[in-house]
Design an enzyme around this catalytic site. Structure first.
Site, PDB file in Angstrom:
ATOM      1  N   GLY A 297       9.171  28.107  38.868  1.00 18.78           N
ATOM      2  CA  GLY A 297       9.990  27.396  38.223  1.00 18.78           C
ATOM      3  C   GLY A 297       9.476  26.812  37.055  1.00 18.78           C
ATOM      4  O   GLY A 297      10.170  26.627  36.016  1.00 18.78           O
ATOM      5  N   SER A 298       8.023  26.850  36.888  1.00 17.08           N
ATOM      6  CA  SER A 298       7.511  26.143  35.795  1.00 17.08           C
ATOM      7  C   SER A 298       7.672  27.081  34.758  1.00 17.08           C
ATOM      8  O   SER A 298       8.081  26.640  33.626  1.00 17.08           O
ATOM      9  CB  SER A 298       5.985  25.970  35.980  1.00 17.08           C
ATOM     10  OG  SER A 298       5.942  24.873  37.205  1.00 17.08           O
TER      11      SER A 298
ATOM     12  N   ASN B 286      12.335  16.117  42.898  1.00 13.80           N
ATOM     13  CA  ASN B 286      11.576  16.465  43.774  1.00 13.80           C
ATOM     14  C   ASN B 286      10.775  15.574  44.595  1.00 13.80           C
ATOM     15  O   ASN B 286      10.181  15.850  45.704  1.00 13.80           O
ATOM     16  CB  ASN B 286      10.446  17.280  42.978  1.00 13.80           C
ATOM     17  CG  ASN B 286       9.705  16.680  41.834  1.00 13.80           C
ATOM     18  OD1 ASN B 286      10.223  15.876  41.312  1.00 13.80           O
ATOM     19  ND2 ASN B 286       8.393  16.630  42.150  1.00 13.80           N
TER      20      ASN B 286
ATOM     21  N   GLN C  34      14.345  22.310  43.611  1.00 12.92           N
ATOM     22  CA  GLN C  34      14.720  21.742  44.903  1.00 12.92           C
ATOM     23  C   GLN C  34      16.226  22.008  45.458  1.00 12.92           C
ATOM     24  O   GLN C  34      16.401  21.788  46.426  1.00 12.92           O
ATOM     25  CB  GLN C  34      14.432  20.373  44.679  1.00 12.92           C
ATOM     26  CG  GLN C  34      12.927  19.813  44.432  1.00 12.92           C
ATOM     27  CD  GLN C  34      11.836  20.256  45.431  1.00 12.92           C
ATOM     28  OE1 GLN C  34      12.316  20.366  46.782  1.00 12.92           O
ATOM     29  NE2 GLN C  34      10.752  20.418  45.126  1.00 12.92           N
TER      30      GLN C  34
ATOM     31  N   SER D 215      12.900  28.468  42.014  1.00 16.02           N
ATOM     32  CA  SER D 215      11.543  29.007  42.557  1.00 16.02           C
ATOM     33  C   SER D 215      11.460  29.299  44.064  1.00 16.02           C
ATOM     34  O   SER D 215      12.125  28.872  44.868  1.00 16.02           O
ATOM     35  CB  SER D 215      10.340  28.030  42.635  1.00 16.02           C
ATOM     36  OG  SER D 215       9.067  28.345  42.718  1.00 16.02           O
TER      37      SER D 215
ATOM     38  N   HIS E 121       9.320  30.027  46.717  1.00 11.88           N
ATOM     39  CA  HIS E 121       8.564  29.474  47.708  1.00 11.88           C
ATOM     40  C   HIS E 121       9.426  27.945  48.217  1.00 11.88           C
ATOM     41  O   HIS E 121       9.147  27.533  49.256  1.00 11.88           O
ATOM     42  CB  HIS E 121       7.174  29.309  47.429  1.00 11.88           C
ATOM     43  CG  HIS E 121       6.844  28.185  46.522  1.00 11.88           C
ATOM     44  ND1 HIS E 121       6.571  27.233  47.093  1.00 11.88           N
ATOM     45  CD2 HIS E 121       7.128  28.045  45.265  1.00 11.88           C
ATOM     46  CE1 HIS E 121       5.936  26.201  46.059  1.00 11.88           C
ATOM     47  NE2 HIS E 121       6.639  26.694  45.054  1.00 11.88           N
TER      48      HIS E 121
ATOM     49  N   THR F 130       5.072  44.149  34.271  1.00  5.67           N
ATOM     50  CA  THR F 130       5.643  44.759  35.363  1.00  5.67           C
ATOM     51  C   THR F 130       6.520  43.573  36.122  1.00  5.67           C
ATOM     52  O   THR F 130       5.564  43.100  36.548  1.00  5.67           O
ATOM     53  CB  THR F 130       4.651  45.879  35.866  1.00  5.67           C
ATOM     54  OG1 THR F 130       4.082  46.723  34.700  1.00  5.67           O
ATOM     55  CG2 THR F 130       5.501  46.462  36.921  1.00  5.67           C
TER      56      THR F 130
ATOM     57  N   CYS G 292       2.316  18.656  42.977  1.00  8.91           N
ATOM     58  CA  CYS G 292       1.671  19.131  41.658  1.00  8.91           C
ATOM     59  C   CYS G 292       0.984  18.084  40.949  1.00  8.91           C
ATOM     60  O   CYS G 292       0.128  18.221  40.035  1.00  8.91           O
ATOM     61  CB  CYS G 292       2.942  19.608  40.617  1.00  8.91           C
ATOM     62  SG  CYS G 292       3.582  21.128  41.282  1.00  8.91           S
TER      63      CYS G 292
END
Length: 395
Positions: free
Chosen positions: A70-71, A151, A179, A199, A201, A237, A324
């Protein structure tokens, strides 16, 4: 007993995603850019994943760009819109005061490069008002970036209305949906979204992979120089096993979304009711317009860090805010943005429920938090002053 209640920070990978990644690593290890058969098999898998991700948010496959998370997606979207705006003499960006630092820190860097940034208030309920977005738009505004769901406090923003305002004024609109993708149904076309970040995860996929949706025709600048992967917009890649794992986890999450949202909402509301029984406590953010599994409370007279450590001793994994910023001693900028004072913001607790949590977990958490808060207040000088009337209660 061990209870994981920090699903906003990350989630356990699903078995289906692990199995899909393992198969990909064993059987489709070719480079998608290679012309021989093994490479082309990998290319087919990559493009199938792109189609499947696109279908979840009603996008076109060529509008999906795979990233490291996401970042990176936030950075690429914001910088692309800013660079394109600057070429036209437009250097004003609108955002909100409680965005994730992937957005706020990018905006701070752009300010050093001559951009003017307006951070809108989010009010006590933690929600941006579309009419305030419209009032802030200027002739030189090149981008509005507002997160889909916060978040820390989980409040869901009026994205469709904000997107409508932006398009009426011909201003690009980005949303950090890290989120929201998975737990919420998103339609980028109906919601007038130009850029969207996600993102893996956060929805039971692997870490280190995500995607950026960029509507066809909007400016998109590569952050990484090198090869021509991702149609020249991201060199390097492709992380095919990660992309396959993410896509598998996303499909699984979407398939169970409706039932899981209903189940989590019941657990969330029971947790809120239970924690509300603690004197001088308060729920942070709107009680209804929030993510199904999100609960965020402030407890007066205690330190959130001590609360987390003692809950960990009782087997509960929770947080005081964004993972974070967990190393920072500063109070949450999100809680300050909704009007909590520093002393109160320091006593915060974020509990985010997910797939593995049960009603028994919730009852155990309620009991444990009540015990720990009472214990900490027992030797807190701040709580003693409050009890003795030497300072007024805030909550």
């Amino acid at each position: 007993m061990s209870i994981y209640a920090d699903h906003a920070a990350t989630t356990a990978m699903s078995e289906a995603a692990i199995n899909a990644m393992t198969r990909c690593m064993k059987e489709e290890y070719g480079n998608p850019s290679s012309l021989y058969r093994i490479g082309q098999l990998a290319k087919e898998t990559l493009e199938k994943a792109r189609e499947e991700v696109a279908s979840v948010i009603n996008a076109e496959p060529r509008e999906i760009y795979f990233t490291s998370g996401g970042s990176e997606a936030d950075n690429q979207a914001i910088r692309s819109a800013a660079l394109a705006g600057k070429k036209k003499g437009k250097t004003h960006i609108i955002s909100s005061a409680f965005e994730h630092h992937a957005v706020l820190h990018t905006l701070n860097t752009l300010k050093l490069e001559g951009f003017d940034v307006t951070l809108l208030p989010v009010h006590e309920n933690g929600i941006v008002r579309p009419e305030e977005v419209e009032a802030a738009i200027r002739p030189d505004t090149c981008l509005v970036t507002i997160m889909y769901a916060n978040n820390e406090i989980g409040t869901i923003q009026p994205i469709r209305e904000i997107g409508t305002v932006c398009h009426a004024h011909q201003v690009l609109f980005h949303t950090d949906a890290v989120q929201a993708v998975g737990p919420l149904a998103i339609d980028v076309k109906a919601e007038n979204i130009d850029y969207l970040s996600a993102s893996s995860h956060k929805f039971h996929g692997p870490k280190g992979v995500g995607f950026l949706y960029a509507r066809k025709g909007v400016p998109l600048t590569s952050l990484i120089d090198g090869g021509a992967q991702e149609r020249g917009r991201r060199a390097g890649t492709e992380n095919l096993p990660g992309i396959v794992g993410m896509t598998t986890a996303l499909k699984e999450t979407v398939a169970e979304r409706e039932a899981e949202a209903a189940r989590l909402t019941v657990l969330r509301d029971r947790l809120i009711t239970g924690l509300n029984e603690i004197p001088h406590s308060a729920l942070n953010g709107d009680a209804e317009k929030r993510l199904p599994g999100n609960v965020n409370f402030c407890f007066e007279g205690i330190e959130g860090e001590s609360l987390l450590l003692l809950l960990d001793e009782k087997g509960i994994s929770a947080s005081s805010g964004s993972a974070c910023t967990s190393g920072s001693l500063d109070p949450s900028h999100v809680l300050l943005a909704i009007g909590r004072i520093h002393d109160v913001a320091h006593g915060s607790l974020r509990l985010t429920l997910g797939r593995e949590n049960t009603p028994e977990d919730v009852e155990y958490i309620i009991s444990a938090v009540k015990d720990v808060v009472a214990y900490l207040r027992g030797f807190s000088p701040v709580w003693r002053d409050l009890q003795n009337g030497k300072r007024p209660y805030i909550l």
